[in-house]
Design a protein around this motif. Structure first.
Motif, PDB file in Angstrom:
ATOM      1  N   VAL A 124     -74.371  49.125  20.144  1.00 32.74           N
ATOM      2  CA  VAL A 124     -74.077  50.246  19.517  1.00 32.74           C
ATOM      3  C   VAL A 124     -73.586  50.317  18.011  1.00 32.74           C
ATOM      4  O   VAL A 124     -72.557  49.613  18.050  1.00 32.74           O
ATOM      5  N   TRP A 125     -74.112  50.996  17.030  1.00 39.61           N
ATOM      6  CA  TRP A 125     -73.663  50.998  15.888  1.00 39.61           C
ATOM      7  C   TRP A 125     -72.690  52.390  15.405  1.00 39.61           C
ATOM      8  O   TRP A 125     -73.328  53.416  16.067  1.00 39.61           O
ATOM      9  N   LEU A 126     -71.783  52.376  14.773  1.00 39.70           N
ATOM     10  CA  LEU A 126     -71.036  53.582  14.450  1.00 39.70           C
ATOM     11  C   LEU A 126     -72.097  53.801  12.980  1.00 39.70           C
ATOM     12  O   LEU A 126     -72.261  52.937  12.064  1.00 39.70           O
ATOM     13  N   ALA A 127     -72.739  55.095  12.966  1.00 39.09           N
ATOM     14  CA  ALA A 127     -73.502  55.389  11.659  1.00 39.09           C
ATOM     15  C   ALA A 127     -73.153  56.873  11.067  1.00 39.09           C
ATOM     16  O   ALA A 127     -72.123  57.395  11.547  1.00 39.09           O
ATOM     17  N   HIS A 128     -73.862  57.082  10.171  1.00 35.96           N
ATOM     18  CA  HIS A 128     -73.641  58.149   9.601  1.00 35.96           C
ATOM     19  C   HIS A 128     -75.238  58.889   9.407  1.00 35.96           C
ATOM     20  O   HIS A 128     -76.056  58.354   8.865  1.00 35.96           O
ATOM     21  N   ASP A 129     -75.126  60.440   9.883  1.00 34.01           N
ATOM     22  CA  ASP A 129     -76.451  61.100   9.498  1.00 34.01           C
ATOM     23  C   ASP A 129     -76.159  61.563   8.238  1.00 34.01           C
ATOM     24  O   ASP A 129     -75.444  62.692   7.901  1.00 34.01           O
ATOM     25  N   ASP A 130     -77.052  61.056   7.159  1.00 25.87           N
ATOM     26  CA  ASP A 130     -77.077  61.651   5.849  1.00 25.87           C
ATOM     27  C   ASP A 130     -77.696  63.122   5.735  1.00 25.87           C
ATOM     28  O   ASP A 130     -77.173  63.809   4.857  1.00 25.87           O
ATOM     29  N   LEU A 131     -78.578  63.597   6.627  1.00 26.37           N
ATOM     30  CA  LEU A 131     -79.051  64.776   6.580  1.00 26.37           C
ATOM     31  C   LEU A 131     -78.073  65.927   6.633  1.00 26.37           C
ATOM     32  O   LEU A 131     -77.944  66.897   6.344  1.00 26.37           O
ATOM     33  N   LEU A 132     -77.289  65.792   8.035  1.00 27.21           N
ATOM     34  CA  LEU A 132     -76.402  66.493   8.482  1.00 27.21           C
ATOM     35  C   LEU A 132     -75.010  66.307   8.167  1.00 27.21           C
ATOM     36  O   LEU A 132     -74.125  66.833   8.587  1.00 27.21           O
ATOM     37  N   ASP A 133     -74.700  65.137   7.318  1.00 21.04           N
ATOM     38  CA  ASP A 133     -73.579  64.856   7.020  1.00 21.04           C
ATOM     39  C   ASP A 133     -72.430  64.553   8.299  1.00 21.04           C
ATOM     40  O   ASP A 133     -71.563  65.331   8.203  1.00 21.04           O
ATOM     41  N   ARG A 134     -72.899  63.811   9.217  1.00 25.41           N
ATOM     42  CA  ARG A 134     -71.927  63.670  10.390  1.00 25.41           C
ATOM     43  C   ARG A 134     -71.980  62.370  10.941  1.00 25.41           C
ATOM     44  O   ARG A 134     -73.226  61.414  10.753  1.00 25.41           O
ATOM     45  N   PRO A 135     -70.781  61.786  11.429  1.00 29.31           N
ATOM     46  CA  PRO A 135     -70.939  60.451  12.150  1.00 29.31           C
ATOM     47  C   PRO A 135     -71.829  60.497  13.444  1.00 29.31           C
ATOM     48  O   PRO A 135     -71.713  61.593  14.064  1.00 29.31           O
ATOM     49  N   VAL A 136     -72.523  59.548  13.779  1.00 23.65           N
ATOM     50  CA  VAL A 136     -73.174  59.409  15.230  1.00 23.65           C
ATOM     51  C   VAL A 136     -72.971  57.950  15.425  1.00 23.65           C
ATOM     52  O   VAL A 136     -72.665  57.058  15.014  1.00 23.65           O
ATOM     53  N   ALA A 137     -73.516  57.986  16.557  1.00 25.37           N
ATOM     54  CA  ALA A 137     -73.569  56.489  17.454  1.00 25.37           C
ATOM     55  C   ALA A 137     -75.014  56.339  17.664  1.00 25.37           C
ATOM     56  O   ALA A 137     -75.953  57.180  18.079  1.00 25.37           O
ATOM     57  N   VAL A 138     -75.358  55.063  17.390  1.00 24.13           N
ATOM     58  CA  VAL A 138     -76.959  54.660  17.259  1.00 24.13           C
ATOM     59  C   VAL A 138     -76.944  53.522  17.979  1.00 24.13           C
ATOM     60  O   VAL A 138     -76.432  52.411  17.985  1.00 24.13           O
ATOM     61  N   LYS A 139     -77.657  53.873  19.393  1.00 25.03           N
ATOM     62  CA  LYS A 139     -77.856  52.533  20.135  1.00 25.03           C
ATOM     63  C   LYS A 139     -79.120  52.089  19.978  1.00 25.03           C
ATOM     64  O   LYS A 139     -80.285  52.512  19.951  1.00 25.03           O
ATOM     65  N   GLU A 140     -78.974  50.728  19.678  1.00 24.32           N
ATOM     66  CA  GLU A 140     -80.272  49.973  19.361  1.00 24.32           C
ATOM     67  C   GLU A 140     -80.889  48.950  20.521  1.00 24.32           C
ATOM     68  O   GLU A 140     -79.995  48.157  20.924  1.00 24.32           O
ATOM     69  N   ILE A 141     -81.747  49.351  21.064  1.00 23.25           N
ATOM     70  CA  ILE A 141     -82.511  48.622  22.443  1.00 23.25           C
ATOM     71  C   ILE A 141     -83.149  47.436  21.876  1.00 23.25           C
ATOM     72  O   ILE A 141     -83.972  47.294  21.058  1.00 23.25           O
ATOM     73  N   LEU A 142     -82.487  46.335  22.214  1.00 25.23           N
ATOM     74  CA  LEU A 142     -83.092  45.029  21.522  1.00 25.23           C
ATOM     75  C   LEU A 142     -84.210  44.232  22.286  1.00 25.23           C
ATOM     76  O   LEU A 142     -84.194  44.599  23.697  1.00 25.23           O
ATOM     77  N   PRO A 143     -85.021  43.732  21.768  1.00 24.75           N
ATOM     78  CA  PRO A 143     -86.013  43.037  22.532  1.00 24.75           C
ATOM     79  C   PRO A 143     -85.433  41.994  23.826  1.00 24.75           C
ATOM     80  O   PRO A 143     -84.648  41.304  23.319  1.00 24.75           O
ATOM     81  N   VAL A 144     -85.940  41.973  24.910  1.00 25.64           N
ATOM     82  CA  VAL A 144     -85.625  41.182  25.954  1.00 25.64           C
ATOM     83  C   VAL A 144     -86.847  40.491  26.530  1.00 25.64           C
ATOM     84  O   VAL A 144     -87.975  41.013  26.653  1.00 25.64           O
TER      85      VAL A 144
END
Length: 292
Positions: free
Chosen positions: A20-40
């Motif tokens: 999970v990444w702490l990220a920024h939504d540039d369009l709506l100018d807000r912080p978001v959490a981004v869950k990256e599903i890794l290849p397994v």
């Protein structure tokens, strides 16, 4: 690093199949959490498509006790789930630090989780990974159920799941571990195991290996509880092996509230008697003073 309109700033959590990444939504100018599903290794090629479908199911939920899912993307051979960013601590970390929660506090946490689960089940969405790590205690005091990344629309479940089991051994319902069957009742077993952890600071079937943990519910009742107090009966109901004998989310919440009322009443009566005696004592003292 970027994915579409989201700037990924730093990793704030990792798991066996995701980070999970702490990220920024540039369009709506807000912080978001981004869950990256890794290849397994071992997952079929449709895994990314299933992840998107399941996250979209979770996005149907809008409830104050559920972490919101905003968006789902596929990129770089991976799936990305864009979620509400909640500054928080998870329940597992809180209990590991503080020790078992008092029954009254565990009941408050449990009722919030049950409210979110009930909303999900009414929307036809299963969580499939209810556990202490996915219960979030927000900095603003909210209690939320997060990580619907393995959520599945209940009306799409057709027999046992295909693919590997994605769940934590100490918190996966017996029928799902044995037969791969997901249901609302399975979520309630996992909730019961989570409530048990709140009260005892360990899972209900603590065993040396994952295989032993998965098999233990079929061999007998959960390990004895020492801190549950009035919550012990409802935890026992939730952890029954037979899914048909477990209460629903709303029934479990009603049981917890009823237990709260019963065990709160003696304290209220005691306080009332103390106040009455204090008042009578004050009146008596006033009378004696006037007579003197």
């Amino acid at each position: 690093m970027r994915i579409d309109r989201y700037r990924l700033d730093r990793v704030i959590g990792t798991g066996g199949m995701s980070r999970v990444w702490l990220a920024h939504d540039d369009l709506l100018d807000r912080p978001v959490a981004v869950k990256e599903i890794l290849p397994v290794a071992g997952l079929d090629v449709a895994a990314g498509t299933r992840t998107v479908a399941e996250a979209r199911a979770a996005a149907r939920l809008a409830h104050p006790n559920v972490v919101r899912v905003y968006d789902v993307l596929l990129g770089g051979g991976r799936a990305w789930i864009i979620m509400e960013h909640v500054p928080c601590r998870d329940l597992e970390a809180l209990v590991r630090e503080r020790g078992p929660l008092p029954p009254a506090e565990a009941a408050r946490v449990g009722l919030a989780v049950l409210t979110g689960l009930d909303a999900a089940h009414r929307a036809g969405v299963l969580h499939r990974d209810v556990k202490p790590h996915n219960v979030l205690i927000a900095d603003d005091g909210r209690i939320l159920l997060g990580d619907f990344g393995v959520a599945l629309l209940a009306d799409r479940v057709q027999g046992p799941e295909s693919g590997p089991l994605v769940a934590s051994p100490g918190y996966v319902a017996p029928e799902r571990a044995r037969d791969g069957e997901s249901s609302a009742a399975g979520d309630l077993w996992s909730f019961g195991a989570t409530l048990y952890f709140c009260l005892e600071a360990r899972p209900p079937f603590a065993r040396p290996t994952a295989a032993e943990q998965l098999a233990a519910p079929f061999a007998g009742p959960p390990d004895p509880m020492v801190n549950a107090g009035p919550l012990e009966p409802v935890v026992a109901e939730l952890l029954q092996v037979d899914p048909a004998r477990r209460p629903s989310a709303i029934e479990a919440a009603e049981r917890i509230r009823a237990l709260q009322r019963v065990h709160r009443s003696p304290a209220v009566v005691f306080v009332a008697w103390v106040m009455a005696f204090a008042l009578l004592g004050g009146i008596a003292a006033a009378l004696l003073t006037s007579l003197a």
